[in-house]
Structure formats: structure tokens, C-alpha cells
Scaffold this motif. Structure first.
Motif, short mmCIF file in Angstrom:
data_model
loop_
_atom_site.label_atom_id
_atom_site.label_comp_id
_atom_site.label_asym_id
_atom_site.label_seq_id
_atom_site.Cartn_x
_atom_site.Cartn_y
_atom_site.Cartn_z
N ARG A 115 0.79 -1.21 -0.06
CA ARG A 115 0.10 -0.02 -0.02
C ARG A 115 0.85 1.41 0.09
O ARG A 115 1.92 1.27 0.46
CB ARG A 115 -0.91 0.00 1.36
N PRO A 116 0.23 2.44 -0.69
CA PRO A 116 1.14 3.68 -0.33
C PRO A 116 1.49 4.10 0.96
O PRO A 116 0.72 3.69 1.80
CB PRO A 116 0.24 4.79 -1.16
N VAL A 117 2.81 4.55 1.09
CA VAL A 117 3.02 4.95 2.56
C VAL A 117 3.51 6.39 2.44
O VAL A 117 4.37 6.69 1.54
CB VAL A 117 4.42 4.12 3.14
N VAL A 118 3.31 7.27 3.28
CA VAL A 118 3.60 8.36 3.49
C VAL A 118 4.64 8.57 4.56
O VAL A 118 4.17 8.15 5.88
CB VAL A 118 2.59 9.60 3.50
N TRP A 119 5.66 9.32 4.43
CA TRP A 119 6.85 8.98 5.39
C TRP A 119 7.72 10.18 5.55
O TRP A 119 7.67 11.25 4.65
CB TRP A 119 7.58 7.66 5.39
N ASP A 120 8.86 10.38 6.60
CA ASP A 120 9.76 11.26 6.52
C ASP A 120 9.06 12.70 6.45
O ASP A 120 9.32 13.49 5.59
CB ASP A 120 10.77 11.29 5.14
N PHE A 121 8.33 12.85 7.31
CA PHE A 121 7.53 14.19 7.60
C PHE A 121 8.50 15.18 8.08
O PHE A 121 7.77 16.56 7.79
CB PHE A 121 6.39 13.90 8.36
N ARG A 122 9.55 15.05 8.47
CA ARG A 122 10.06 16.10 9.29
C ARG A 122 11.26 16.88 8.45
O ARG A 122 11.67 18.07 8.70
CB ARG A 122 10.79 15.78 10.72
N SER A 123 11.99 16.10 7.62
CA SER A 123 13.24 16.58 6.83
C SER A 123 13.02 18.07 6.04
O SER A 123 13.98 18.63 6.10
CB SER A 123 13.82 15.44 6.04
N GLU A 124 11.91 17.88 5.36
CA GLU A 124 11.73 19.18 4.49
C GLU A 124 11.40 20.32 5.56
O GLU A 124 12.17 21.48 4.88
CB GLU A 124 10.58 18.85 3.54
N ARG A 127 15.06 21.34 6.34
CA ARG A 127 15.78 21.70 5.28
C ARG A 127 15.42 23.28 4.80
O ARG A 127 16.28 24.28 4.73
CB ARG A 127 15.53 21.08 4.02
N GLN A 128 14.21 23.72 5.22
CA GLN A 128 13.71 24.76 5.05
C GLN A 128 13.68 25.89 6.09
O GLN A 128 13.40 26.99 6.06
CB GLN A 128 12.07 25.02 4.58
N GLY A 129 14.50 25.45 7.13
CA GLY A 129 14.92 26.19 8.29
C GLY A 129 14.12 25.90 9.41
O GLY A 129 14.30 26.84 10.57
N GLY A 130 13.16 24.95 9.73
CA GLY A 130 12.38 24.99 10.89
C GLY A 130 12.88 23.83 11.57
O GLY A 130 13.84 23.39 11.33
N GLU A 131 12.42 23.71 12.75
CA GLU A 131 12.75 22.96 13.90
C GLU A 131 12.48 21.40 13.53
O GLU A 131 12.99 20.41 14.24
CB GLU A 131 12.03 23.25 15.13
N GLY A 132 11.52 21.16 12.79
CA GLY A 132 11.18 19.85 12.38
C GLY A 132 10.24 19.24 13.33
O GLY A 132 9.68 18.00 13.38
N ALA A 133 9.72 20.07 14.19
CA ALA A 133 8.97 19.42 15.41
C ALA A 133 8.32 20.63 16.35
O ALA A 133 9.01 21.86 16.18
CB ALA A 133 9.68 18.47 16.43
N PRO A 134 7.30 20.43 17.06
CA PRO A 134 6.58 19.39 16.92
C PRO A 134 5.60 19.22 15.66
O PRO A 134 5.36 20.58 15.18
CB PRO A 134 5.59 19.59 18.16
N PRO A 353 10.40 29.19 7.72
CA PRO A 353 9.92 30.79 7.23
C PRO A 353 8.50 30.71 6.50
O PRO A 353 7.99 31.86 6.37
CB PRO A 353 10.96 30.76 6.15
N ALA A 354 8.08 29.55 6.25
CA ALA A 354 6.72 29.57 5.21
C ALA A 354 6.09 28.36 5.54
O ALA A 354 6.71 27.24 5.98
CB ALA A 354 6.61 29.87 3.76
N PRO A 355 4.57 28.06 5.50
CA PRO A 355 4.08 26.83 5.58
C PRO A 355 4.68 25.82 4.62
O PRO A 355 5.19 25.83 3.69
CB PRO A 355 2.83 26.95 5.04
N VAL A 356 4.96 24.66 5.26
CA VAL A 356 5.73 23.45 4.64
C VAL A 356 5.13 22.29 4.48
O VAL A 356 4.02 21.79 5.34
CB VAL A 356 6.78 22.95 5.52
N CYS A 357 4.87 21.82 3.14
CA CYS A 357 4.37 20.28 2.75
C CYS A 357 5.27 19.36 2.92
O CYS A 357 5.85 19.23 1.91
CB CYS A 357 3.44 20.42 1.67
N GLY A 358 5.82 18.99 4.13
CA GLY A 358 6.91 17.86 4.23
C GLY A 358 6.30 16.50 3.96
O GLY A 358 4.96 16.36 3.54
N GLY A 359 7.14 15.58 3.81
CA GLY A 359 6.81 13.95 3.71
C GLY A 359 6.85 13.44 2.40
O GLY A 359 6.89 14.12 1.39
N ARG A 360 7.32 12.30 2.31
CA ARG A 360 7.59 11.62 0.98
C ARG A 360 6.46 10.54 0.77
O ARG A 360 6.01 9.73 1.81
CB ARG A 360 8.93 11.03 0.84
N ILE A 361 6.07 10.42 -0.26
CA ILE A 361 5.16 9.33 -0.82
C ILE A 361 5.80 8.41 -1.61
O ILE A 361 6.35 8.38 -2.61
CB ILE A 361 4.19 9.72 -1.60
#
Length: 365
Positions: A115-124, A127-134, A353-361
Motif C-alpha cells: 500500500r502507499p506509505v507517506v513518511w519522512d515528515f520532518r526532513s523538509e 531543510r527549509q529552516g524549521g525545527e522539524g517538530a512538533p 519561514p513559510a508553511p511546509v508540505c513535508g513528507g515523501r510518498i
């Protein structure tokens, strides 16, 4: 609406939660079945040994295989899921340094469960300068909006406090039209929560947790250790901000000389004190704090929070939510958002710095 399965393995290292949710990535249509797969003592030891490790460490492949296999075992119980949101196991988090590392491959998991899996939610986000959490605050906003619609909450700001290995708080305004707007969410990691207490129990008593907070309730907090802990510069930093599981390792060292009950009481007081300190960074008041995660089962933690915060502190079950499965549900909801190209983080939650659509499909083939 899409039937999504969210899966979460937290820094408390107790096991994997999985929960179904129906959503279009914006509204919550409904909640479904859930399940928990505990880590055995040996599995928890493998993951514990890999904490703090990056992708190139020799212990990581074994930990990653364990993460993938345990999640695949659980995902196969949910054949109705159209997509799976897979967080993986956080081993290291250093957004201003090496980045963030969640063990487990969504590519391998998609092949294993077909089945499709969406993952790696934090890295992008990092990369864009955010904390990646929460990452859960946007979902907390959706939960508050859902609860208002169900008549469980007034249409006014409320705070969600997640007590996992690390604590994080989300101030949300359900009257805002979307979670990525600056007026909708403010979030940050508050400080250590269950992780140091669980580690103490493993080290001293060979138990996985202080069941119900019984040990902490019987002890006395060391006020000198607590004052030194709260003087840490992290608490003076404005939100948003995030923590690694072991960023406060000095706290564990400080309580080693105490009797175990007093050490547990000190760790509970440190958790509550850090949350109380963090309330200054919320944009304006809220009527109550809704607690999710394992910490809400700890009577000592809930009592300390009610005392220190001065406003009602209640488990999220009081508004019709499942506090054990909320984070898992969040990653199902976020998986659908990623598929639709919607943001999962932003300036007021991670500092990006701006809203981020993180995650890989990843697709099965």
C-alpha cells in the motif's frame, strides 16, 4: 474522504500505535479501529542502544529493520487502509546541526504491506529552516474544530499537551479558517516528559514505567535540582522550539544520588515546571489544557500540572478523543494532507519561514 492508517512509535520506546481515521486532510470525518504492538524488552533494548545515532552508525540498520518489521506486522491488521502515514522511530534530532533522523524506510514498508506509505515528515521542514517538530499541532487544530462541531468544546482557544517521551504543547484557535494561519496555532516542545522517568525505572527497578505515578506520588521532589533544571536557557527561548529526547541528560544525572521515589517525584516536578514555564509563550489565554499521550495516566503528573498551571488540566477523553491514539491518528491525517499538497507545519509551529508540505510518498511498486 480517505481511509488512512496512522502509525507512531514514540521516544518512550514502549511500542507502536496504529489508528484509522477518515479525512480529506482538512476535516475529520470520523475515527476508526486502533491497535498497539508492544516492544519486547529485547526490542526496546535495540532501539535504546541506537538513540542519538545518525544514519551512518553501525547500530542503525538493526534498529531500522525492527522499526519496519514491527510497523508492517501492525499495518497488516488494517486491510481497509487506503494509505499509511509512517512516522518511523526518532533516533536523533538536531535541526541546527545534522538535521533529524527517523529510522525506518517508507519505501520498504510500502513494499511489505502493498500500500502507499507517506513518511519522512520532518526532513523538509528542517531543510527549509524549521525545527522539524512538533508536527502534531495542525492535527490538534483539526481535533478542536471537530470537538466544537460535536458540541464537546466551546469555540475558543484551547491547549493540547502531549506527554510522550518529550512534552509538547499546541495552543489552537478552532475558529481560524486553516491551521497554517499565524492566528490558528502556536506550538513548541515544553521539556522532558516520560522519557527520563521511564529510563529511571528501567535503570533502578527494571520496570518500563512508574505505573500510575505511584512511586512519584510517594516521593519528595528535590527543589535545588528542580531550580537548576528550570534555569536552563532553553526555557528562556521564545517559541517555536524543539528538543531531542536526551537534550536534558543532565537531569537524569542529577537525580541519580536520590532515593528512587524522590528521583521520580523530581522528574515529575521537572516536567510540570517546564510546562508552566512554557505557558508564557502562548499568544493569549486558554480555558483548559487537554492532555494526551501516556503521561495522562500518571496521577502524579496530572496532579502536578493542575497545581502548577492554575487552570483545568484534563485528559482529551473529556472531549471525545482517544489520548493513546491521537498521535497515530495525526500521522494518518497528515498523510492525506501530504497527498493533497497541503502544509503540515509552518512558522508558528516549527519556525519554518513559510508553511511546509513535508513528507515523501512511496508506492508499493
Amino acid at each position: 474522504m480517505i481511509r488512512a492508517l496512522g502509525m507512531m512509535s514514540g521516544t518512550s520506546l514502549d511500542g507502536v500505535n496504529a489508528a484509522m481515521i477518515e479525512t480529506d486532510g482538512e476535516k475529520i470525518g470520523g475515527f476508526g479501529d486502533s491497535a498497539f504492538r508492544a516492544f519486547s524488552d529485547n526490542e526496546a533494548a535495540v532501539l535504546h542502544a541506537a538513540l542519538g545515532s545518525w544514519q551512518d552508525a553501525p547500530c542503525v540498520p538493526e534498529a531500522a529493520r525492527l522499526v519496519q518489521d514491527s510497523h508492517a506486522d501492525l499495518a497488516r491488521r488494517f486491510p481497509q487502509a487506503q494509505v499509511v502515514g509512517f512516522h518511523g522511530q526518532t533516533l536523533a534530532h538536531d535541526p541546527r546541526g545534522r538535521g533529524t533522523h527517523q529510522a525506518g524506510s517508507g519505501v520498504e514498508l510500502a513494499r511489505a504491506i502493498d500500500r502507499p506509505v507517506v513518511w519522512d515528515f520532518r526532513s523538509e521542514d528542517v531543510r527549509q529552516g524549521g525545527e522539524g517538530a512538533p508536527l502534531v499541532p495542525f492535527f490538534h487544530w483539526a481535533c478542536a474544530e471537530w470537538a466544537v462541531g460535536q458540541g464537546h468544546l466551546p469555540a475558543a482557544p484551547v491547549a493540547f499537551l502531549n506527554l510522550g517521551g518529550v512534552g509538547n504543547i499546541s495552543w489552537v484557535d478552532p475558529t481560524a479558517s486553516a491551521p497554517h494561519l499565524d492566528s490558528a496555532c502556536v506550538a513548541f516542545d515544553t521539556g522532558p516528559a516520560n522519557a527520563p522517568l521511564n529510563d529511571l525505572m528501567r535503570e533502578r527497578l527494571h520496570r518500563t514505567r512508574d505505573e500510575g505515578g505511584a512511586l512519584a506520588t510517594s516521593g519528595q521532589a528535590d527543589r535545588a535540582i528542580l531550580a537548576d533544571f528550570l534555569a536552563h536557557p532553553y526555557f528562556a527561548r521564545p517559541a517555536p522550539k524543539s528538543l531531542d529526547r536526551d537534550q536534558f541528560a543532565g537531569l537524569a544525572d542529577a537525580v541519580r544520588s536520590l532515593e528512587v521515589a524522590d528521583a521520580a517525584a523530581t522528574l515529575v516536578a521537572a516536567m510540570s515546571g517546564s510546562v508552566a514555564s512554557g505557558m508564557q509563550w502562548l499568544p493569549r489565554g486558554c480555558s483548559q489544557v487537554l492532555v494526551c499521550g501516556g503521561g495522562r495516566h500518571n496521577v502524579a503528573m496530572m496532579a502536578a500540572l493542575n497545581h502548577d498551571l492554575g487552570i483545568p488540566v484534563r485528559p482529551v477523553e473529556t472531549i471525545g478523543l482517544d489520548g493513546d491514539m491521537l498521535e497515530a491518528q495525526a500521522f494518518g491525517w497528515m498523510a492525506v494532507r501530504v497527498m493533497r499538497g497541503l502544509p503540515v507545519s509552518g512558522p508558528m509551529t516549527t519556525g519554518a519561514p513559510a508553511p511546509v508540505c513535508g513528507g515523501r510518498i512511496s508506492h508499493p511498486r
